[in-house]
Design a protein around this motif. Structure first.
Motif, mmCIF file in Angstrom:
data_model
loop_
_atom_site.group_PDB
_atom_site.id
_atom_site.type_symbol
_atom_site.label_atom_id
_atom_site.label_comp_id
_atom_site.label_asym_id
_atom_site.label_seq_id
_atom_site.Cartn_x
_atom_site.Cartn_y
_atom_site.Cartn_z
ATOM 1 N N SER A 34 -3.616 2.254 -4.541
ATOM 2 C CA SER A 34 -2.703 3.381 -4.643
ATOM 3 C C SER A 34 -3.147 4.506 -3.721
ATOM 4 O O SER A 34 -4.316 4.558 -3.296
ATOM 5 N N THR A 63 0.539 4.244 1.247
ATOM 6 C CA THR A 63 1.759 4.890 0.761
ATOM 7 C C THR A 63 2.970 4.004 0.991
ATOM 8 O O THR A 63 3.817 3.827 0.097
ATOM 9 N N ASP A 64 3.071 3.425 2.182
ATOM 10 C CA ASP A 64 4.178 2.515 2.467
ATOM 11 C C ASP A 64 4.128 1.286 1.563
ATOM 12 O O ASP A 64 5.159 0.804 1.076
ATOM 13 N N SER A 113 2.760 1.039 -1.464
ATOM 14 C CA SER A 113 3.049 1.372 -2.856
ATOM 15 C C SER A 113 4.526 1.663 -3.086
ATOM 16 O O SER A 113 5.037 1.467 -4.194
ATOM 17 N N LYS A 114 5.229 2.115 -2.063
ATOM 18 C CA LYS A 114 6.658 2.409 -2.186
ATOM 19 C C LYS A 114 7.543 1.211 -1.837
ATOM 20 O O LYS A 114 8.769 1.316 -1.872
#
Length: 281
Positions: free
Chosen positions: A187, A103-104, A106-107
């Motif tokens: 992802s 998550t980190d 991908s952001k």
């Protein structure tokens, strides 16, 4: 502004320089605080992560408990089950690590961290430290739940502490599996598919039943599963039924409960570090 400080009538004293080790520790603690702050601001996540072990205990202990067999036919199944539930919770933790890392990534959070003047090791170390803190909370809640339903460690305080230490050692080793997987999968959606890896890891083990009760072709696979070694070692140290077995790995479960996590760490920690370094290429 001068870097020289004075103390009363004494001669000026220059502050001691802070080396790379100091800033590495400071950066790691800052990253750890960031990850833990997410739980405070997103209570649904902590409710799920800490509530899942309780639901699992109640489900397996009371719904399936009467139908399960304890090796040797002696003892309460809940006493056999609880060390396995401790292990399953620690083993499933690598999924939370992988999901947080991907998550980190991908952001763009990890890219921003890499652009800052901070220790390169702080991101991975901070992730690992925060996961260990959460793992301690999970074990505490799970142990209190176990005591509430009648489970007891019957082999002394020191052996119980050693058992919990082995559980945390397993969780520590799987952190690096989670970090590596989180940096590999593209992802968060793809990371959800990793449960297909997590379930066989825990189900084909001694978490719920002893390998001796499995088919002949499956029993050796379950016995040599690192999760089984930690589970059998925990039962032995807690003094619960189901410890031991006929194979060498089961007879030396405490030893293998240390060796397996060290092997996993030795393999996946360098892989995670190498993958992290490749992100900038």
């Amino acid at each position: 502004m001068s870097d020289i400080t004075t103390t009363g009538g004494r001669a000026p004293v220059a502050p001691l320089p802070r080396g790379r080790a100091h800033w590495a520790v400071a950066d790691t603690l800052n990253i750890t605080r960031r990850y833990l702050t997410h739980f405070r601001r997103q209570p649904v996540n902590i409710a799920w992560q800490l509530g899942f072990p309780i639901i699992s205990v109640l489900l397996y202990g009371f719904v399936f408990g009467e139908a399960m067999k304890v090796p040797g036919g002696e003892g309460d199944y809940k006493d056999f089950l609880m060390p396995g539930m401790f292990v399953m919770t620690m083993a499933f933790g690598f999924m939370n690590t992988a999901m947080g890392v991907v998550t980190d990534a991908s952001k763009g959070v990890i890219d921003r961290f890499r652009s800052m003047p901070m220790a390169p090791s702080a991101v991975s170390a901070g992730r690992g430290l925060s996961d260990i803190v959460v793992a301690c909370a999970e074990l505490t809640i799970l142990a209190l739940t176990a005591v509430a339903i009648g489970w007891r460690p019957d082999n002394g305080v020191l052996n119980a502490i050693a058992a919990f230490a082995l559980l945390l050692l397993l969780r520590f080793s799987l952190i690096w599996v989670g970090v590596w997987l989180g940096l590999v999968v593209p992802s968060p959606e793809a990371a959800g598919g990793l449960y297909a890896v997590a379930f066989p890891l825990t189900m084909i083990s001694s978490v719920f039943v002893a390998p001796s009760l499995m088919p002949d072709w499956l029993a050796p696979i379950a016995a040599w599963n690192p999760v089984s070694s930690t589970g059998t070692a925990a039962r032995e140290l807690f003094g619960n039924p189901g410890a031991g077995g006929s194979s060498w790995v089961e007879q030396n479960a405490v030893l293998m409960g240390v060796v397996w996590p060290l092997v996993v760490t030795a393999v996946f920690l360098p892989l995670a570090v190498r993958r992290f370094k490749r992100l900038s290429r």
